[in-house]
Each structure stands twice: as structure tokens, then as C-alpha cells.
Scaffold this active site. Structure first.
Site, short mmCIF file in Angstrom:
data_model
loop_
_atom_site.label_atom_id
_atom_site.label_comp_id
_atom_site.label_asym_id
_atom_site.label_seq_id
_atom_site.Cartn_x
_atom_site.Cartn_y
_atom_site.Cartn_z
N LYS A 117 2.55 24.69 -2.83
CA LYS A 117 1.24 24.20 -2.46
C LYS A 117 1.36 22.70 -2.57
O LYS A 117 0.89 21.91 -3.36
CB LYS A 117 0.17 24.75 -3.17
CG LYS A 117 -0.30 26.11 -3.09
CD LYS A 117 -1.30 26.81 -3.84
CE LYS A 117 -1.18 28.12 -3.65
NZ LYS A 117 -2.39 28.76 -4.65
N ASP A 132 -0.44 38.19 -10.78
CA ASP A 132 -1.51 37.41 -9.85
C ASP A 132 -2.94 37.75 -10.29
O ASP A 132 -3.52 38.79 -10.18
CB ASP A 132 -1.30 37.62 -8.32
CG ASP A 132 -1.87 36.86 -7.48
OD1 ASP A 132 -1.98 35.71 -7.64
OD2 ASP A 132 -2.62 37.54 -6.54
N ARG A 136 0.91 -1.19 0.01
CA ARG A 136 0.02 -0.05 0.12
C ARG A 136 0.81 1.27 0.06
O ARG A 136 0.77 2.28 -0.69
CB ARG A 136 -0.74 -0.12 1.15
CG ARG A 136 -1.97 1.22 1.52
CD ARG A 136 -2.86 1.20 0.39
NE ARG A 136 -2.51 2.00 -1.01
CZ ARG A 136 -3.24 1.75 -2.27
NH1 ARG A 136 -3.87 0.66 -2.42
NH2 ARG A 136 -2.62 2.25 -3.29
N GLU A 151 4.96 39.88 -6.71
CA GLU A 151 3.79 39.65 -7.11
C GLU A 151 2.90 41.01 -7.10
O GLU A 151 2.83 41.79 -6.27
CB GLU A 151 3.12 39.05 -6.13
CG GLU A 151 1.48 38.41 -6.35
CD GLU A 151 0.99 37.71 -5.02
OE1 GLU A 151 1.22 36.36 -5.12
OE2 GLU A 151 0.71 38.26 -4.02
N LYS A 193 5.49 39.06 -1.81
CA LYS A 193 4.02 38.84 -1.95
C LYS A 193 3.03 39.99 -1.30
O LYS A 193 3.74 40.87 -0.91
CB LYS A 193 3.54 37.31 -1.86
CG LYS A 193 4.11 36.11 -2.36
CD LYS A 193 3.83 34.79 -1.80
CE LYS A 193 2.27 34.56 -2.36
NZ LYS A 193 2.47 34.43 -3.79
#
Length: 277
Positions: free
Chosen positions: A133, A216, A98, A195, A165
Site C-alpha cells: 500500500k 487477517d 520543493r 491469508e 489472499k
């Protein structure tokens, strides 16, 4: 290339998590001396990634198994195609099954999704890249799978590059202020990416002399205009909810890079199974 020392630690932790106090079912049925063999089969078409990781799962669980890949990472496979062969102790083979498949299915799913994005932007100069992410603790593997699918890696971690950002900019007061403060603290050779959300911020980032500008959540017409304004003075990255349906339209705006969180944050596993014989 994969850092196999780091991968070994990841696989060990995964096996410990899955086995707990031991595989009650297999241990009740077989002794370590009982042997078996099987093959991993692709149940759908896709790109394979993670064979070295799956192999480690089988090899690390005592008394271990022999794992023989029948294709290479990055290969396109058809439904029904044999991917790898495994042979050895049934206790180890069934105990690691598994976990080996979990790694191989996830990483192959990432590679397959990446390859779809890459194929759609081939007529343009834009390159597909990933984001941070990723599954916590599995970023090394997730980003490896992106490469196997033909994509590029963005930052592996926060220490890899400077990316200002929206929250950095808000806290610092402006793009101009944030860039100035960062330049005083980083090595001379380090590039800065910013950004931006509109053309006014594009102009401010250019005036600050940044090397990369991330557009963005802009619409394609806004991106096209931004690329014209930038005029080669900085590299341009598009980001924000870019799906398979719209990636070609984004690439056509002239951006250099397209970052896609969906490559890793919600990808579907490729269907693979282990069949004993």
C-alpha cells in the site's frame, strides 16, 4: 541500499513534473551565476530518511548544487536540528527546493512512524513489516524509508513471493486447491504464504503444508489461539488495521510478523524546511 539508477529516474520525473516549462519566478529574479546557500532544518522530532534522494534533486537541476548531509538516514533528529546544507546556483537551489523537501518529508514521515511501531513491540519477538500500500511509482523509496525506521520489507512486488489472499482462494475454490495449483507452478524452493480469516482456515493451511500463515483481521484472542494451533509449524503474520494503540497487544499473542499498511498509505510528512542564509 537504494538502487540509485532507479532513484535518479524517479527524481528526474518529479523535477520535470514540478518545473514544467521552467521556474518563472526564480529565472526572472536571478541568473544561473547567482549563488546561494541554505540549510534544511527539522521542525519536529523524528527519524530522517531520504537524504540521497533530496540530494539528487538539487544536483540534477542545472546548473546544480552541492548537497552535504549533516546527519545520516535512520538518525533521530530533534526539533530545530540542522539536517543538511546546500550551496550553489540560486536558480537550481530554489527550483529543486520543493521537490527535495517533498521526498525528504514523506520518507522521514514513514521512517518516523515505523520507528514508533518498532519501539512498541520491542518486548516481543514480533517484527514490523510494510505492505504494498504505497504511492504508485514510489514503492522503492517508501520501502527504503521503512527500513530506515527499523522495519522489514514484505514483498516489493507480486513477483517476489507467493501470497494467496482471499480472492485467490475464492477463485480457486479452497486453500487446499489453491496451494496445490501453485505448488505445481513455482520453483521447489519458493515459500507459500496464505491469508486466513478463522481457525478452520488455519487448520486447512497447515494441512496444505504452507510455510507462512497470515492472520487477517482477527482479534487478539483469536490470534493467540491460532498461534497455539500452529505451534511453530509455520511462521505467523498478523495483518489488518493494526494501529499504534493495539500493536503491542497483537505482538503479545506470539506472532512472528506484524504488517502495517499505515506505515506508507496515509503517513504524515515530517516537518522540514529549507532556510537560506
Amino acid at each position: 541500499m537504494l538502487n540509485m539508477l532507479a532513484v535518479t529516474e524517479i527524481v528526474k520525473r518529479a523535477l520535470e513534473e514540478d518545473l514544467g516549462a521552467g521556474d518563472l519566478t526564480s529565472s526572472a529574479l536571478f541568473t544561473p551565476a547567482d549563488r546561494g546557500r541554505g540549510e534544511i532544518i527539522a521542525r519536529q522530532e523524528g527519524i530522517i530518511a531520504g537524504l540521497p534522494v533530496a540530494g539528487l534533486a538539487f544536483q540534477l537541476l542545472p546548473p546544480g548544487c552541492t548537497f552535504t548531509p549533516l546527519v545520516t538516514d535512520g538518525s533521530q533528529v530533534a526539533a530545530g536540528q540542522r539536517v543538511a546544507r546546500v550551496e550553489g546556483s540560486l536558480v537550481a537551489l530554489l527550483g529543486a527546493e520543493r521537490m527535495a523537501l517533498n521526498f525528504l518529508q514523506r520518507l522521514s514521515g514513514i521512517a518516523t512512524m515505523t520507528s514508533r511501531y518498532v519501539e512498541l513491540v520491542k518486548p516481543y519477538k514480533a517484527k514490523i513489516c510494510d505492505t504494498r500500500k504505497t504511492v504508485p511509482g514510489l514503492r522503492l523509496l517508501d520501502k527504503y524509508a521503512v527500513r530506515m525506521g527499523g522495519g522489514l520489507n514484505h514483498r516489493l512486488n507480486l513477483g517476489d513471493a507467493v501470497l494467496l489472499k482471499d480472492n485467490h482462494i475464492k477463485a480457486a475454490g479452497s486453500i487446499t486447491a489453491a496451494v496445490a495449483r501453485v505448488r505445481r507452478a513455482i520453483p521447489l524452493t519458493t515459500k507459500i504464504e496464505v491469508e486466513v480469516e478463522n481457525l478452520a482456515q488455519v487448520e486447512e493451511a497447515l494441512a496444505a503444508g504452507v510455510e507462512l500463515i497470515m492472520l487477517d483481521n482477527m482479534s487478539p484472542p483469536e490470534m493467540r489461539r491460532a498461534v497455539e494451533v500452529i505451534g511453530g509449524r509455520a511462521l505467523v503474520e498478523a495483518s489488518g488495521g493494526i494501529t499504534l494503540d493495539r500493536v503491542a497487544e497483537v505482538a503479545a499473542t506470539g506472532v512472528d510478523y506484524i504488517s502495517v499498511g499505515a506505515l506508507t498509505h496515509s503517513v504524515a510528512a515530517l516537518d522540514l524546511s529549507l532556510e537560506l542564509f
